[in-house]
Design an enzyme around this catalytic site. Structure first.
Site, mmCIF file in Angstrom:
data_model
loop_
_atom_site.group_PDB
_atom_site.id
_atom_site.type_symbol
_atom_site.label_atom_id
_atom_site.label_comp_id
_atom_site.label_asym_id
_atom_site.label_seq_id
_atom_site.Cartn_x
_atom_site.Cartn_y
_atom_site.Cartn_z
ATOM 1 N N ASP A 52 -7.562 -2.374 14.176
ATOM 2 C CA ASP A 52 -8.953 -2.678 13.796
ATOM 3 C C ASP A 52 -9.034 -3.955 12.948
ATOM 4 O OD1 ASP A 52 -7.924 -1.871 11.359
ATOM 5 O OD2 ASP A 52 -9.280 -0.165 11.077
ATOM 6 N N GLU A 106 -9.757 -1.840 5.397
ATOM 7 C CA GLU A 106 -10.411 -1.481 6.645
ATOM 8 C C GLU A 106 -11.680 -2.311 6.835
ATOM 9 O OE1 GLU A 106 -8.628 0.063 8.515
ATOM 10 O OE2 GLU A 106 -8.142 2.113 7.973
ATOM 11 N N HIS A 109 -7.229 -4.687 10.242
ATOM 12 C CA HIS A 109 -6.992 -4.589 8.799
ATOM 13 C C HIS A 109 -5.692 -5.260 8.387
ATOM 14 C CE1 HIS A 109 -4.931 -0.390 9.438
ATOM 15 N NE2 HIS A 109 -4.003 -1.314 9.344
ATOM 16 N N ASP A 154 0.820 -1.209 0.000
ATOM 17 C CA ASP A 154 0.000 0.000 0.000
ATOM 18 C C ASP A 154 0.857 1.264 0.000
ATOM 19 O OD1 ASP A 154 0.920 -0.481 2.575
ATOM 20 O OD2 ASP A 154 -1.041 -0.999 3.361
HETATM 21 C C1 F6R Z 1 1.338 -1.226 6.077
HETATM 22 C C2 F6R Z 1 0.112 -1.999 6.197
HETATM 23 C C3 F6R Z 1 -0.703 -1.969 7.432
HETATM 24 C C4 F6R Z 1 0.128 -2.195 8.692
HETATM 25 C C5 F6R Z 1 -0.748 -2.130 9.932
HETATM 26 C C6 F6R Z 1 0.066 -2.273 11.208
HETATM 27 O O1 F6R Z 1 1.942 -1.416 4.831
HETATM 28 O O2 F6R Z 1 -0.254 -2.643 5.262
HETATM 29 O O3 F6R Z 1 -1.705 -2.954 7.362
HETATM 30 O O4 F6R Z 1 0.751 -3.447 8.603
HETATM 31 O O5 F6R Z 1 -1.418 -0.911 9.966
HETATM 32 O O6 F6R Z 1 0.934 -1.204 11.328
HETATM 33 P P1 F6R Z 1 2.072 -1.198 12.441
HETATM 34 O O7 F6R Z 1 2.989 -2.320 12.077
HETATM 35 O O8 F6R Z 1 2.750 0.132 12.307
HETATM 36 O O9 F6R Z 1 1.408 -1.400 13.740
#
Ligand code: F6R
Length: 259
Positions: free
Chosen positions: A136, A143, A138, A67
């Protein structure tokens, strides 16, 4: 599904790095799907160490990131492109032409998203997908309520994700509200998936992903439908699993994995 519970974040990161090394040892030109955020930082640190100290070769590896924020210039310090270069690509011998990230300043997002999917397919699909998990539930930026069959597209982030990610931005700086993300359907097509989670803030989401119903309210729960997914957790992230003792018992009996 395998659930590997580690005592520390460092141990978890090394176990995940061993999974990456295993894939690359059997296929040096493997296609890796990569995540940003704090969860994979230890994994990337270990991959850098493997390259610098053991001469591990990444020159044939192809990568696709999950992403990217929409609207941030590629060289913006908080863009995921900058993050990946700073925390991995600048320190290993990956070929620049083998690196792919969603282009978040394109004029035609729909065409870009379709071409991103095509590029992945043209490379033979993703061999190993690295994931983190949002508080959450994801994966990527899929989301809650994202279709479990979704493909690469623009998503509006939830307030919870915007608040979680605000820590990476300067005080007063606007956190983007849109991102291009691979879809849940795109992620599920990877041949193998590893998800990394540490810290208590992830415990609820991790329990939903592993033990909850398969639901678009926790898109990580769709991983239950995948045939080869490993969760690398620390004790805090595993703390709400009802089956935790079972997973630990398996791990003690088969420390090198059931597969
Ligand atoms: C980032 C991504 C997100 C993160 C998730 C956890 O490329 O795809 O799904 O993996 O938001 O983020 P952290 O690791 O910062 O807690």
């Amino acid at each position: 599904m395998e659930v590997i519970i580690s005592n520390t974040y460092e141990e978890l990161s090394k176990a995940a790095a061993a999974a990456v090394a295993k894939t690359l040892n059997s296929k040096p030109n493997a296609v890796l799907g990569l995540a940003t955020g704090s969860s994979p930082l230890g994994l990337y640190k270990e991959m850098i160490r493997m390259h610098k100290e053991e001469g591990f070769d990444f020159s044939h590896v192809i990568t696709f990131n999950l992403d990217e924020y929409v609207g941030l210039k590629p060289d913006h310090p908080q863009s995921y492109r900058s993050f990946m270069h700073e925390n991995l690509f600048n320190h290993i011998n990956i070929a620049p032409q083998n690196i792919h990230l969603p282009g978040a300043t394109t004029g035609n997002y729909r065409a870009f998203c379709e071409s991103y999917e095509k590029m992945i397919a043209d490379c033979g699909g993703i061999d190993l997908q690295v994931l983190g998990i949002g508080s959450d539930g994801h994966i990527g930026f899929n989301e809650p309520t994202s279709s479990l069959g979704s493909r690469t597209r623009i998503k509006t982030l939830t307030q919870q994700t915007i608040d979680d990610n605000a820590r990476f931005f300067k005080d007063g700086e606007k956190v983007p509200i849109y991102a291009i993300t691979m879809g849940v359907g795109t992620i599920l097509e990877a041949k193998k998936i590893i998800l990394l989670a540490n810290g208590e803030a992830k415990a609820e989401a991790v329990a939903g992903a592993i033990e909850g119903p398969v639901t678009s309210m926790c898109t990580a729960s769709a991983l239950q439908l995948h045939k080869q997914v490993n969760f690398y957790l620390d004790r805090a992230a595993a703390s709400k699993l009802k089956m935790r003792e079972y997973f630990e018992w398996i791990q003690a009996k088969m420390p090198h994995g059931a597969a």
